[in-house]
Design a protein around this motif. Structure first.
Motif, PDB file in Angstrom:
ATOM      1  N   UNK A 153      10.854 -40.611 -18.475  1.00  0.00           N
ATOM      2  CA  UNK A 153      10.263 -40.119 -17.230  1.00  0.00           C
ATOM      3  C   UNK A 153       9.232 -39.025 -17.497  1.00  0.00           C
ATOM      4  N   UNK A 154       9.531 -38.114 -18.407  1.00  0.00           N
ATOM      5  CA  UNK A 154       8.591 -37.040 -18.729  1.00  0.00           C
ATOM      6  C   UNK A 154       7.315 -37.587 -19.356  1.00  0.00           C
ATOM      7  N   UNK A 155       7.446 -38.598 -20.207  1.00  0.00           N
ATOM      8  CA  UNK A 155       6.255 -39.247 -20.778  1.00  0.00           C
ATOM      9  C   UNK A 155       5.447 -39.913 -19.667  1.00  0.00           C
ATOM     10  N   UNK A 156       6.158 -40.555 -18.726  1.00  0.00           N
ATOM     11  CA  UNK A 156       5.463 -41.195 -17.604  1.00  0.00           C
ATOM     12  C   UNK A 156       4.676 -40.184 -16.787  1.00  0.00           C
ATOM     13  N   UNK A 157       5.257 -39.008 -16.567  1.00  0.00           N
ATOM     14  CA  UNK A 157       4.545 -37.969 -15.808  1.00  0.00           C
ATOM     15  C   UNK A 157       3.259 -37.555 -16.522  1.00  0.00           C
ATOM     16  N   UNK A 158       3.327 -37.431 -17.849  1.00  0.00           N
ATOM     17  CA  UNK A 158       2.120 -37.072 -18.608  1.00  0.00           C
ATOM     18  C   UNK A 158       1.081 -38.185 -18.525  1.00  0.00           C
ATOM     19  N   UNK A 159       1.547 -39.432 -18.584  1.00  0.00           N
ATOM     20  CA  UNK A 159       0.609 -40.548 -18.480  1.00  0.00           C
ATOM     21  C   UNK A 159      -0.034 -40.612 -17.098  1.00  0.00           C
ATOM     22  N   UNK A 160       0.742 -40.283 -16.070  1.00  0.00           N
ATOM     23  CA  UNK A 160       0.185 -40.252 -14.710  1.00  0.00           C
ATOM     24  C   UNK A 160      -0.917 -39.210 -14.613  1.00  0.00           C
ATOM     25  N   UNK A 161      -0.688 -38.043 -15.188  1.00  0.00           N
ATOM     26  CA  UNK A 161      -1.722 -37.002 -15.173  1.00  0.00           C
ATOM     27  C   UNK A 161      -2.977 -37.461 -15.909  1.00  0.00           C
ATOM     28  N   UNK A 162      -2.784 -38.218 -16.989  1.00  0.00           N
ATOM     29  CA  UNK A 162      -3.935 -38.716 -17.746  1.00  0.00           C
ATOM     30  C   UNK A 162      -4.776 -39.674 -16.923  1.00  0.00           C
ATOM     31  N   UNK A 163      -4.130 -40.646 -16.262  1.00  0.00           N
ATOM     32  CA  UNK A 163      -4.914 -41.614 -15.491  1.00  0.00           C
ATOM     33  C   UNK A 163      -5.576 -40.950 -14.283  1.00  0.00           C
ATOM     34  N   UNK A 164      -4.942 -39.912 -13.743  1.00  0.00           N
ATOM     35  CA  UNK A 164      -5.569 -39.179 -12.644  1.00  0.00           C
ATOM     36  C   UNK A 164      -6.807 -38.429 -13.137  1.00  0.00           C
ATOM     37  N   UNK A 165      -6.709 -37.796 -14.304  1.00  0.00           N
ATOM     38  CA  UNK A 165      -7.852 -37.080 -14.872  1.00  0.00           C
ATOM     39  C   UNK A 165      -8.983 -38.035 -15.228  1.00  0.00           C
ATOM     40  N   UNK A 166      -8.636 -39.260 -15.583  1.00  0.00           N
ATOM     41  CA  UNK A 166      -9.647 -40.256 -15.918  1.00  0.00           C
ATOM     42  C   UNK A 166     -10.261 -40.905 -14.676  1.00  0.00           C
ATOM     43  N   UNK A 167      -9.772 -40.515 -13.501  1.00  0.00           N
ATOM     44  CA  UNK A 167     -10.267 -41.047 -12.231  1.00  0.00           C
ATOM     45  C   UNK A 167     -10.128 -42.567 -12.167  1.00  0.00           C
ATOM     46  N   UNK A 168      -8.957 -43.055 -12.622  1.00  0.00           N
ATOM     47  CA  UNK A 168      -8.696 -44.495 -12.608  1.00  0.00           C
ATOM     48  C   UNK A 168      -7.658 -44.886 -11.557  1.00  0.00           C
ATOM     49  N   UNK A 169      -7.335 -43.970 -10.638  1.00  0.00           N
ATOM     50  CA  UNK A 169      -6.303 -44.244  -9.638  1.00  0.00           C
ATOM     51  C   UNK A 169      -6.952 -44.613  -8.315  1.00  0.00           C
ATOM     52  N   UNK A 170      -6.702 -45.839  -7.859  1.00  0.00           N
ATOM     53  CA  UNK A 170      -7.188 -46.292  -6.551  1.00  0.00           C
ATOM     54  C   UNK A 170      -6.054 -46.323  -5.518  1.00  0.00           C
ATOM     55  N   UNK A 171      -4.811 -46.291  -5.980  1.00  0.00           N
ATOM     56  CA  UNK A 171      -3.675 -46.263  -5.054  1.00  0.00           C
ATOM     57  C   UNK A 171      -3.665 -44.948  -4.288  1.00  0.00           C
ATOM     58  N   UNK A 172      -3.158 -44.990  -3.053  1.00  0.00           N
ATOM     59  CA  UNK A 172      -3.124 -43.785  -2.223  1.00  0.00           C
ATOM     60  C   UNK A 172      -2.196 -42.728  -2.807  1.00  0.00           C
TER      61      UNK A 172
END
Length: 259
Positions: A153-172
């Motif tokens: 779960x902690x790794x997933x949280x870091x990966x979520x932050x990465x994709x957000x910083x990369x501006x690759x999130x289109x989901x609400x």
């Protein structure tokens, strides 16, 4: 030759569903061309061949290394069950962590032809978050993952932050939840549900029961994407679910739950 093409086998008995590996390999190659492009796919295939014959060249073009370099996410590899930090009482119904292909996932998802903003996406047993990071590329109402292991779960949280910083999130919205899949409540709206053989038949049945209870009043189709469907008979025998198709030689099964 024909017998080989139409024979179902598993490379890892007990860990992988029987499927047609020839068909899977062909479709995987096609999907890599689709999302990775021609030259990166060719280099990846050559890297696999070189590794098999013991040539120390093109190693950086192995597909998993391409994925990590291009995505910036920590999602690859295998973590055996005895290495996962999950309660001892739940180990008998748990499975090891194994990286899933986001390209396979995207191919299967896009075949649904759904109105993404009308749907929530949920990944049960989401591990390091590779698939719900891939789902976040699409304009879902929300994308969530539920993972029992605190370390995953902690790794997933870091990966979520990465994709957000990369501006690759289109989901609400994009979230990971540390918890038990059997007690995770779904809001009463249309869902795309994903499972990658995250748990045994007893837990899967409890998850299916929870889905039926939580989404009882939803009239739109509920889609269930089952990767490595070791316990697909639970859905085959459930009158609420209809199998839509197999993908990758039966390595994936796609079901719909209709009102």
């Amino acid at each position: 030759m024909l017998q080989f093409i139409f024979t179902k086998t598993e490379r890892y008995p007990g860990l992988e569903v029987e499927h047609n590996q020839f068909q899977r390999n062909v479709q995987t190659l096609i999907v890599n061309f689709k999302y990775r492009g021609f030259w990166r796919t060719i280099l990846g295939v050559l890297a696999i061949i070189c590794a098999k014959v013991g040539l120390p060249v093109l190693e950086e073009y192995r597909f998993f290394k391409q994925n990590r370099r291009e995505s910036g996410l920590d999602t690859d590899g295998i973590v055996e069950l005895d290495e996962l930090d999950i309660p001892d009482g739940m180990r008998s119904s748990a499975s090891r962590y194994e990286a899933a292909s986001d390209f396979e996932f995207r191919h299967v998802l896009e075949k649904l032809h759904i109105d993404y903003p009308a749907y929530n996406f949920i990944d049960y047993g989401s591990g390091k978050g590779a698939i719900h990071a891939a789902a976040a590329r699409y304009p879902f109402k929300s994308v969530s993952g539920v993972e029992l292991s605190g370390e995953m779960h902690q790794i997933a949280l870091r990966n979520i932050e990465t994709v957000k910083q990369q501006d690759r999130v289109r989901a609400a919205s994009l979230t990971s939840v540390h918890g038990d899949a059997t007690s995770y409540a779904l809001p009463p709206c249309p869902h795309v549900i994903y499972v990658f053989n995250a748990f045994g038949a007893d837990v899967l049945q409890a998850v299916l029961d929870g889905i039926s209870a939580d989404l009882a009043d939803v009239r739109e189709p509920i889609y269930f994407l089952y990767n490595n469907p070791m316990h697909h008979k639970l859905l085959d025998m459930n009158p609420d679910y209809t199998k839509l198709w197999n993908a990758f030689g039966g390595k994936w099964m796609v079901f719909a739950k209709m009102k």
